[in-house]
Design a protein around this motif. Structure first.
Motif, mmCIF file in Angstrom:
data_model
loop_
_atom_site.group_PDB
_atom_site.id
_atom_site.type_symbol
_atom_site.label_atom_id
_atom_site.label_comp_id
_atom_site.label_asym_id
_atom_site.label_seq_id
_atom_site.Cartn_x
_atom_site.Cartn_y
_atom_site.Cartn_z
ATOM 1 N N GLY A 26 28.884 33.207 30.610
ATOM 2 C CA GLY A 26 29.415 32.000 31.224
ATOM 3 C C GLY A 26 29.054 30.796 30.380
ATOM 4 O O GLY A 26 28.988 30.881 29.165
ATOM 5 N N ARG A 27 28.792 29.669 31.058
ATOM 6 C CA ARG A 27 28.407 28.464 30.323
ATOM 7 C C ARG A 27 26.887 28.301 30.290
ATOM 8 O O ARG A 27 26.375 27.493 29.538
ATOM 9 C CB ARG A 27 29.038 27.229 30.978
ATOM 10 N N GLY A 28 26.175 29.012 31.142
ATOM 11 C CA GLY A 28 24.724 28.846 31.178
ATOM 12 C C GLY A 28 24.040 30.169 30.882
ATOM 13 O O GLY A 28 24.566 30.995 30.149
ATOM 14 N N TYR B 215 23.002 32.251 33.400
ATOM 15 C CA TYR B 215 23.081 33.103 34.600
ATOM 16 C C TYR B 215 24.029 34.265 34.328
ATOM 17 O O TYR B 215 25.164 34.051 33.909
ATOM 18 C CB TYR B 215 23.589 32.270 35.772
ATOM 19 N N ASN B 216 23.560 35.485 34.534
ATOM 20 C CA ASN B 216 24.464 36.624 34.289
ATOM 21 C C ASN B 216 24.364 37.682 35.394
ATOM 22 O O ASN B 216 24.009 38.821 35.164
ATOM 23 C CB ASN B 216 24.202 37.235 32.907
ATOM 24 N N HIS B 217 24.675 37.245 36.603
ATOM 25 C CA HIS B 217 24.592 38.159 37.745
ATOM 26 C C HIS B 217 25.880 38.144 38.565
ATOM 27 O O HIS B 217 25.846 37.887 39.763
ATOM 28 C CB HIS B 217 23.428 37.768 38.661
ATOM 29 N N ILE B 218 27.015 38.347 37.939
ATOM 30 C CA ILE B 218 28.238 38.393 38.740
ATOM 31 C C ILE B 218 28.386 39.776 39.369
ATOM 32 O O ILE B 218 27.733 40.734 38.955
ATOM 33 C CB ILE B 218 29.505 38.028 37.934
ATOM 34 N N SER B 219 29.249 39.866 40.359
ATOM 35 C CA SER B 219 29.443 41.143 41.051
ATOM 36 C C SER B 219 30.228 42.101 40.156
ATOM 37 O O SER B 219 30.924 41.691 39.229
ATOM 38 C CB SER B 219 30.218 40.911 42.356
ATOM 39 N N CYS C 230 33.920 41.244 40.184
ATOM 40 C CA CYS C 230 34.349 40.143 39.322
ATOM 41 C C CYS C 230 34.230 40.514 37.850
ATOM 42 O O CYS C 230 35.073 40.128 37.038
ATOM 43 C CB CYS C 230 33.529 38.891 39.634
ATOM 44 N N ARG D 52 28.165 33.246 42.835
ATOM 45 C CA ARG D 52 27.673 33.824 41.583
ATOM 46 C C ARG D 52 28.570 33.403 40.412
ATOM 47 O O ARG D 52 28.082 33.148 39.306
ATOM 48 C CB ARG D 52 27.596 35.350 41.713
ATOM 49 N N LEU D 53 29.866 33.312 40.653
ATOM 50 C CA LEU D 53 30.772 32.815 39.601
ATOM 51 C C LEU D 53 30.486 31.345 39.309
ATOM 52 O O LEU D 53 30.477 30.926 38.151
ATOM 53 C CB LEU D 53 32.231 32.979 40.044
ATOM 54 N N CYS E 120 27.756 29.816 39.527
ATOM 55 C CA CYS E 120 26.514 29.748 38.764
ATOM 56 C C CYS E 120 26.761 30.188 37.313
ATOM 57 O O CYS E 120 26.249 29.584 36.374
ATOM 58 C CB CYS E 120 25.485 30.649 39.436
ATOM 59 N N THR E 121 27.549 31.234 37.143
ATOM 60 C CA THR E 121 27.857 31.758 35.805
ATOM 61 C C THR E 121 28.581 30.715 34.956
ATOM 62 O O THR E 121 28.276 30.531 33.774
ATOM 63 C CB THR E 121 28.747 33.018 35.924
ATOM 64 N N GLU F 278 28.669 27.492 35.577
ATOM 65 C CA GLU F 278 28.040 26.170 35.747
ATOM 66 C C GLU F 278 28.971 25.175 36.456
ATOM 67 O O GLU F 278 29.145 24.041 36.010
ATOM 68 C CB GLU F 278 27.577 25.608 34.394
#
Lengths: 193, 193
Positions: free
Chosen positions: A170-172, A174-178, A181, B43-44, B46-47, B49
């Motif tokens: 993503g942009r940050g 955080y890497n915990h998507i379902s 998704c 969660r998306l 957050c991913t 941002e």
């Protein structure tokens, strides 16, 4: 309804693995089947014209649960009310092990599939999903995208795979998507030219 | 934990609208909140941002349900067991109407957001998600991606939007993916360069 065999382009399968996967302590477990995962992956399989999505679990009662769900939508009131759901759920198949799913694809396609593991963490040897598509186009072999439930695929599953797909970043940090998704994004990246 | 205000690039918000949406007969309804939608969209958010994802419902008991869910993960045992889930659920906000969410974004960002409706059907004036990102980059305005539950957004919501995003197309004619998977793909297309 379009026949998957007449679809142009590579034959890509999905496998949603419930065992062996790991828990948050890294221990090997059998994860429970989540109803909504099956709906979402079946609808994605239909959208991207995947011949099938394998629901991999060794537990007989969980397999029965999946068969009951499929039956409800294919032969019960569900399919009458929501024909688009019936069309999607048709693409689900149950397998006891990933090896069983692989053998089934080989039988159906006449050649063994290339397998790509998916993970939230990069491996240094990842390929872009679009590169994976090019590999299938160049070789004419079928492919299989292997998704893990729980906290991800166990080492035993990784060793069955030919490679890994680059994780969704993503942009940050955080890497915990379902898994639902993640599958959506990876399939879109795989087929988008 | 990264502060959304320090993230480079456009400020994009999500709105998951439960009313007014339409049912399968095209009638205006209030759809029920689905627990897993909130988890997946948080969660998306957050991913990618996103500063926030608005859960739009006028029903007080549904708003309470969402607040209870958020509280469980922010202050209950949920957050202790799954800190990554706590971090995500923090991005959820409840609004009674889309107008209320828009006003909130304008207050937070100092400028009104561009709104893009999403739909499974194309409108002829769709923009690519990547074009929508360029519009935000060029104007410096915040944006909001508006997602409908049920059978999609009602005409009243469409009239609040500046444009529509090009729908997710697959390889065939099937276009019934879940709002969770559609959000994932549209966000990936929005931010991917």
């Amino acid at each position: 309804m379009s026949d998957p065999k007449t679809v142009k382009g590579p034959a890509l399968y999905l496998a949603l693995v419930h065992a062996p996967v790991i828990n948050r302590r890294g221990e090997e477990i059998v994860a429970a089947v989540t109803n909504l995962d099956l709906h979402d992956l079946a609808r994605l399989a239909c959208t991207y014209e995947l011949p099938a999505c394998y629901v991999v679990t060794p537990l007989k009662d969980q397999q029965k649960l999946v068969h009951r769900l499929i039956h409800h939508w294919l032969h019960g009131i569900g399919g009458q009310l929501h024909p688009d759901r019936e069309r999607a759920l048709r693409r689900l198949r149950v397998a006891s092990t990933l090896e069983e799913a692989i053998a089934h694809v080989e039988e159906e396609q006449g050649r063994p599939p290339f397998l790509w593991a998916t993970s939230a963490r990069g491996s240094g040897t990842d390929v872009e999903p679009s590169e994976a598509r090019l590999i299938l186009e160049a070789t004419g072999r079928p492919g299989m995208m292997v998704l893990g439930t729980g906290w991800g695929l166990s080492g035993k599953v990784w060793r069955l795979c030919h490679g890994t797909l680059r994780p969704v970043e993503g942009r940050g940090d955080y890497n915990h998507i379902s898994v639902r998704c993640a599958a959506a994004i990876l399939l879109d990246r795989f087929f988008r030219k």
